[in-house]
Every structure is written in C-alpha cells, then in structure tokens.
Enzyme design. Structure first.
Site, PDB file in Angstrom:
ATOM      1  N   SER A 150     -69.174  49.838  33.120  1.00 13.92           N
ATOM      2  CA  SER A 150     -68.275  50.483  34.070  1.00 13.92           C
ATOM      3  C   SER A 150     -68.925  50.571  35.437  1.00 13.92           C
ATOM      4  O   SER A 150     -70.069  50.165  35.625  1.00 13.92           O
ATOM      5  CB  SER A 150     -67.919  51.887  33.579  1.00 13.92           C
ATOM      6  OG  SER A 150     -69.056  52.725  33.660  1.00 13.92           O
ATOM      7  N   LYS A 151     -68.181  51.104  36.356  1.00 14.05           N
ATOM      8  CA  LYS A 151     -68.600  51.164  37.762  1.00 14.05           C
ATOM      9  C   LYS A 151     -70.044  51.653  37.947  1.00 14.05           C
ATOM     10  O   LYS A 151     -70.789  51.132  38.762  1.00 14.05           O
ATOM     11  CB  LYS A 151     -67.676  52.103  38.533  1.00 14.05           C
ATOM     12  CG  LYS A 151     -66.259  51.576  38.682  1.00 14.05           C
ATOM     13  CD  LYS A 151     -66.098  50.681  39.909  1.00 14.05           C
ATOM     14  CE  LYS A 151     -64.625  50.397  40.166  1.00 14.05           C
ATOM     15  NZ  LYS A 151     -64.024  49.591  39.081  1.00 14.05           N
ATOM     16  N   ARG A 152     -70.395  52.678  37.159  1.00 18.37           N
ATOM     17  CA  ARG A 152     -71.724  53.244  37.399  1.00 18.37           C
ATOM     18  C   ARG A 152     -72.854  52.313  36.983  1.00 18.37           C
ATOM     19  O   ARG A 152     -74.022  52.581  37.235  1.00 18.37           O
ATOM     20  CB  ARG A 152     -71.853  54.605  36.712  1.00 18.37           C
ATOM     21  CG  ARG A 152     -71.608  54.540  35.248  1.00 18.37           C
ATOM     22  CD  ARG A 152     -71.349  55.883  34.616  1.00 18.37           C
ATOM     23  NE  ARG A 152     -71.165  55.698  33.204  1.00 18.37           N
ATOM     24  CZ  ARG A 152     -72.167  55.459  32.368  1.00 18.37           C
ATOM     25  NH1 ARG A 152     -73.397  55.439  32.825  1.00 18.37           N
ATOM     26  NH2 ARG A 152     -71.932  55.238  31.097  1.00 18.37           N
ATOM     27  N   HIS A 153     -72.510  51.198  36.327  1.00 16.28           N
ATOM     28  CA  HIS A 153     -73.536  50.215  36.020  1.00 16.28           C
ATOM     29  C   HIS A 153     -73.730  49.251  37.188  1.00 16.28           C
ATOM     30  O   HIS A 153     -74.496  48.304  37.094  1.00 16.28           O
ATOM     31  CB  HIS A 153     -73.141  49.401  34.785  1.00 16.28           C
ATOM     32  CG  HIS A 153     -73.147  50.201  33.524  1.00 16.28           C
ATOM     33  ND1 HIS A 153     -71.994  50.543  32.856  1.00 16.28           N
ATOM     34  CD2 HIS A 153     -74.159  50.757  32.828  1.00 16.28           C
ATOM     35  CE1 HIS A 153     -72.311  51.267  31.787  1.00 16.28           C
ATOM     36  NE2 HIS A 153     -73.608  51.419  31.760  1.00 16.28           N
ATOM     37  N   GLY A 154     -73.004  49.509  38.282  1.00 23.56           N
ATOM     38  CA  GLY A 154     -73.111  48.589  39.406  1.00 23.56           C
ATOM     39  C   GLY A 154     -71.982  47.586  39.373  1.00 23.56           C
ATOM     40  O   GLY A 154     -70.845  47.958  39.118  1.00 23.56           O
TER      41      GLY A 154
END
Length: 510
Positions: free
Chosen positions: A280-284
């Site tokens: 998801s987004k928080r993985h970049g």
RNA sequence: GGCGCUAUCGUCUAGAGGCCCAGGACACAGCCCUCUCAAGGCUGGAACACGGGUUCGAAUCCCGUUAGCGCUACCA
C-alpha cells in the site's frame, strides 16, 4: 419500474484515449459475433478509483500472457459502477499504464457503467424466478444488527425478514416510494469450484449471506455486475487477485441462478510490501506510474512482475516477451503471496539497460533530462549514455549522470568526494594542478581516451604518484563523486575545454 | 467472532516420494580483475513453520497446531 435516477446507469463516453491501441471495432460488446467460441476470452477489469496498482498491473499481465499463449482474446473492462469514486482521469491513468507496460488489449475498453439496463434486467429475472427478493431494510437497521452481532462475537447474516413479505405488501410499499434493494436468495448447497491455481475450493451456502445485488437506486452491486458482464462478454477464464476468492462462491451461485456455467477461475496471490502486509501507499511506490517515473523500463517491469507469483520452472529469470508467452501457464502460478522487492526490480532493470544500445536509450533518456530540466540542446547524447549506462540501474540514474557531464552546474561534491579531498589535503589541489598542466598540453585533435591515459600515466610516474592519487581527484573535480567510468573516458566525454575548466575551478576551490 | 486461503534461505523461487544433509536469482560478506564503481569470475553464510501419521523411504501425501493474509458493505 425503477426510476431513471440511477445516476451510475447512464451511458458514458470513453475518455479521450492517448493509448496507441486502435479504438474498439464495436462500441458495445452485445454486438460481438460468436466466432471464437473455442478460444479463451479473458478480461482485466480494474475500477477507476485510483492509480494502476502494481498488483493490478500484474493481474493484467497474467491475463495478457494467458491470452497471447492460447491465442485467446484479452479484454479491458472498466468497472465504474461506484460512481462516487470513479473518475475519467483515473481511467486514463490505467489506460496509459497498460499501454506503457506494452499490454495491448484486443477489445474494449468497455464501461460497466453503460450496462446498467442489463444488470437490472438480470436482477429482475432472478426476482421473477423467485431466486431473489426485495428488501426494505434500511442501511441503519442493518448496521445496528451488524454491530450487535459483532459485539456478541457471532457471525452476522441477514435474517431474511423481508423474504416472506406478501406480494401485496411489497407492491404497496413500492408504490408508496419506499426504497428497496434486491437481495439474492443464497442457496444452502455446497458451492465449489476447481481453481486453476489452488485446486478445489469449497464453501457452504449456509455460511454465505443473501447479498444485495441491486441498490435501491437501481444500480448494480459489484458481484452482480461482474457475473452479468462476464456472461455477456463470454469470458471463459477469470484470472484475478486472491482477494476475490471469497466473492467467488457468491458469483458461482449467481451463475447457477442465471442459468450459465461459470468460467474457469484462477486466483493469483497478492503482492505484499517488505513488512509482509498488503502493498500500500505507505510502502512507497505502488503505482506503475511511479516506476515509470523512476526510470524503470517497461520490459523490465513486465519481466519482474511476471516472476512475482509465477515461475516458468527451472532457473529462468530474464525472458524476452516471446519466451515469457511461450512458457506461461496457469499451473506455474504460485499459491502464496509474494513480497515486492525493489532491489531485485532495479537489478533486473540494470540487466535490461545493459542489453540496450545507447541509441535505443536515447529517447527515454532525453525525456528524463527534460523532466530534470536539463537542456540537452543539440548535443549528441550517444557517447554520454554509452559512458554512464554500465553503472546505472535506471533511466533516471543515467540521465542524472549525463546531466553532470553536460553541465558543470550540476556537479556537487558528495560525501565520498569530500572524504577524498580531506584525506588528500594539500595533495588534492597539487595533483589536480599537475593533471591540468599535463592535460592542457594535449591538443584538441589528440583528446582521445587512449592518448589521455597515456599522458596521465606518464605524469603520475614522473611525479612518483600512485595512479589512483592522480585520477581520483580528477574524477571528483569532474563529477563531484568517486564513482564513474574510467577517468580517461570521462575526460573524453566531458570534452577538452570543459574538463580543463572544471579542473582549474576545483583546484582553486580546494 | 465466522468463513476461506497460505506456509522451502532476509526476498523471488526450483522441487510434483528416493536424483535434495535441498538447486538458482536478488541482497549480504570475502577474493580476483582494477585509477573508482559497475559488470564479470570464484568463494561463503543463509531455508523445507511445528507436531503427529502413511511409507522401506517425505520438502513432496494425510491429519492437527501455530502463524500470516483475505473476505465478512445498498465498495470494487
């Protein structure tokens, strides 16, 4: 029967497409001729509620690979029934992402939102057959029940209280304008299918809910729309993410109720972030556009994604498009989720980079330079790309290095560069001065890598310097860093005047 | 909570009862090459989740446990 206020059911025009693919021959799949019944028909069906996720891209890739392998048809369908979240801009991003990956679709894009009439007709057919019923329960009461069930730690299932409503009462409440959804009456039987990747998967109908298939505004719910469309498009193989496994029994039940044999299902594993959680987004970077921007080549992205959750067996890693197609099979798809490893992607990109000539890299590098705001003017970038690509893993990396060689203003000393200057102390400027003097003696016509290394070696020997102590300062002066192509090639590629100027400037500053 | 899926090096995977005291790739470490780095070559550490079966023999088959993940909407 239902009002026309179903906003999501109106016809919607395809957004202007900048994709390189021909427009669909037929504007609507209802008109398709039955000519390829024996060949597989697969579809990629993203919802335009966000960017093209790498997981989606991989699903598209598997569908595409399967179609190409079997001579089947790869269809693109945009599932825009969630009108609140769907946008044309997102649709365009998905189209662009697919085009960038080189995944050409054979039919479509079709828009699910344009098929509302058929979805409604299917729902009402089920209603007429007694396989579905109207439900007047409001979202609020349902929510309350769900919360109560959760608090009691028991499974929530709709209690079917509207199922037994008398026909007269249903008519009366409908006439009074009371909102009603249509619910599918879930049979109690076991529902099982032979999944192409997991083998047999089975559910008990009694564990499943009477799902809503048509909203009170007359628009279809996902599970109905998918089944209705897949039937209409004569889809033979549904290749999609694992997260749909629990939707599948509902859809199989719908196929049965609608009188159609379900397609073959192949549920491909999820793609996870480095922490083992769903990417998801928080993985970049999770959108394919992010990788395009990072200077990843489409071919590398394709190859890398193909190997996430699929293996041709044996040790094959780098595969040309044709090989990948030839080797592809549903049996080779992995059951367990895969972690997206950026380091391996970049390694693979480097492999692809090294297989391409400077000429082939010209266009993408120029595009990247434009993005970086570097005016490459009329300079021949060929030699610059040639000099830098061996050490680069991405197009962006090449472009940055080309920029440094092109423009002295882009030279900034990095940590290692600083460390070298500190370590050498006074010798840094002294050695630079020596190099500059010797190099200045080389006439423009002789400014070749061979001649340059000769001069430099002679100078070092005469001064009693280790070659490295003479060359490293030159490298730092020219690029700001301690890593580059061989110094003689670097000098050649930067050019005589520019090199000398950088040498003098650096010697003065030190 | 219910239902379902999954389980081989840190990561991607090969492996479909003996070819495996488990092979390749990325990453990591060392060496070679070398003006630096990359590439390349060589070397090294690194895994069958656990417990029971079945079998002459199990990473491979069965059962259980544990863990992770997914779904459980008038989202898709």
């Amino acid at each position: 029967m239902f009002g026309e206020r179903g906003a999501g059911t109106g016809e919607r025009a395809a957004p202007p497409s900048r994709s390189p693919f021909p427009a669909p021959r037929s504007p609507c799949w209802r008109h398709l001729r039955v000519t390829t019944a024996a060949l597989p028909r697969v579809r990629f069906a993203p919802s335009p509620t966000g960017y093209l996720h790498v997981g989606g891209a991989r699903t598209a890739l598997f569908n595409w690979l399967f179609a190409r392998k079997t001579g089947g048809t790869f269809i693109l369908r945009i599932e825009d029934t969630d009108k609140d979240r769907s946008t044309d801009a997102h649709t365009q991003v998905i189209l662009d992402g697919l085009a960038w990956m080189g995944l050409a679709w054979d039919e479509g894009p079709y828009f699910q939102g344009a098929e509302g009439a058929r979805h409604r007709a299917d729902a009402e057919r089920l209603l007429a057959a007694g396989k579905a019923y109207r439900c007047f329960c409001t979202p609020d009461t349902l929510d309350a029940q769900r919360r109560a069930a959760e608090a009691a730690k028991s499974a929530f299932r709709y209690d079917r209280r509207c199922r037994g409503l008398a026909a007269g009462e249903v008519e009366r409440r409908l006439a009074a304008g009371e909102p009603a959804v249509i619910r599918f009456l879930m049979p109690d039987d076991e529902i099982a299918w032979e999944d192409a990747v997991h083998g047999r998967i089975s559910f008990r109908g009694t564990d499943l809910d009477d799902l809503v298939i048509l909203r009170s505004d007359g628009s279809p719910i996902y599970n109905l729309a998918v089944v209705s469309d897949d039937i209409a498009m004569r889809i033979t193989h549904v290749i999609r993410g694992d997260d749909h496994i629990s939707n599948t029994p509902k859809q199989v039940a719908l196929y049965r109720a609608l009188g159609h044999a379900p397609p073959v299902f192949a549920h491909v594993p999820m793609i996870l972030g480095a922490d083992g959680k769903k990417l998801s987004k928080r993985h970049g970077a999770t959108a394919v556009g992010d990788y395009q921007d990072r200077g990843i080549l489409p071919a590398a992205m394709r190859n890398f994604l193909a190997l996430l959750g699929w293996s041709p067996g044996g040790d094959r890693e780098i595969m040309a498009e044709a090989e990948m197609i030839g080797l592809f099979s549903l049996e080779g798809i992995q059951k367990k989720p895969a972690v997206f490893d950026t380091a391996k992607l970049e390694w693979m990109n480097g492999q692809y980079l090294s297989m391409l000539s400077a000429g082939e890299l010209l266009a993408p590098v120029r595009r990247e330079l434009d993005r970086l705001g570097v005016d490459s003017g009329s300079r021949d970038l060929g030699p610059l790309i040639e000099a830098t690509k061996a050490r680069a893993r991405t197009i962006t990396h090449i472009a940055e290095q080309v920029a440094v060689r092109l423009d002295a203003g882009r030279v900034t000393r990095d940590e290692k560069g600083e460390a070298l200057v500190r370590k050498l102390g006074e010798a840094y400027a002294a050695n630079l001065g020596l190099a500059a003097r010797e190099l200045a003696g080389v006439p423009p016509a002789e400014w070749t890598p061979d001649r340059l290394i000769e001069v430099l070696k002679a100078a070092a020997e005469q001064a009693g310097l280790k070659l490295g102590d003479l060359l490293q300062p030159v490298r730092v002066a020219l690029t700001g860093g301690t890593v580059s192509e061989p110094v003689n090639e670097l000098l050649h590629v930067v050019g005589r005047d520019a090199s000398l100027a950088r040498l003098h400037a650096a010697a003065r500053l030190a």
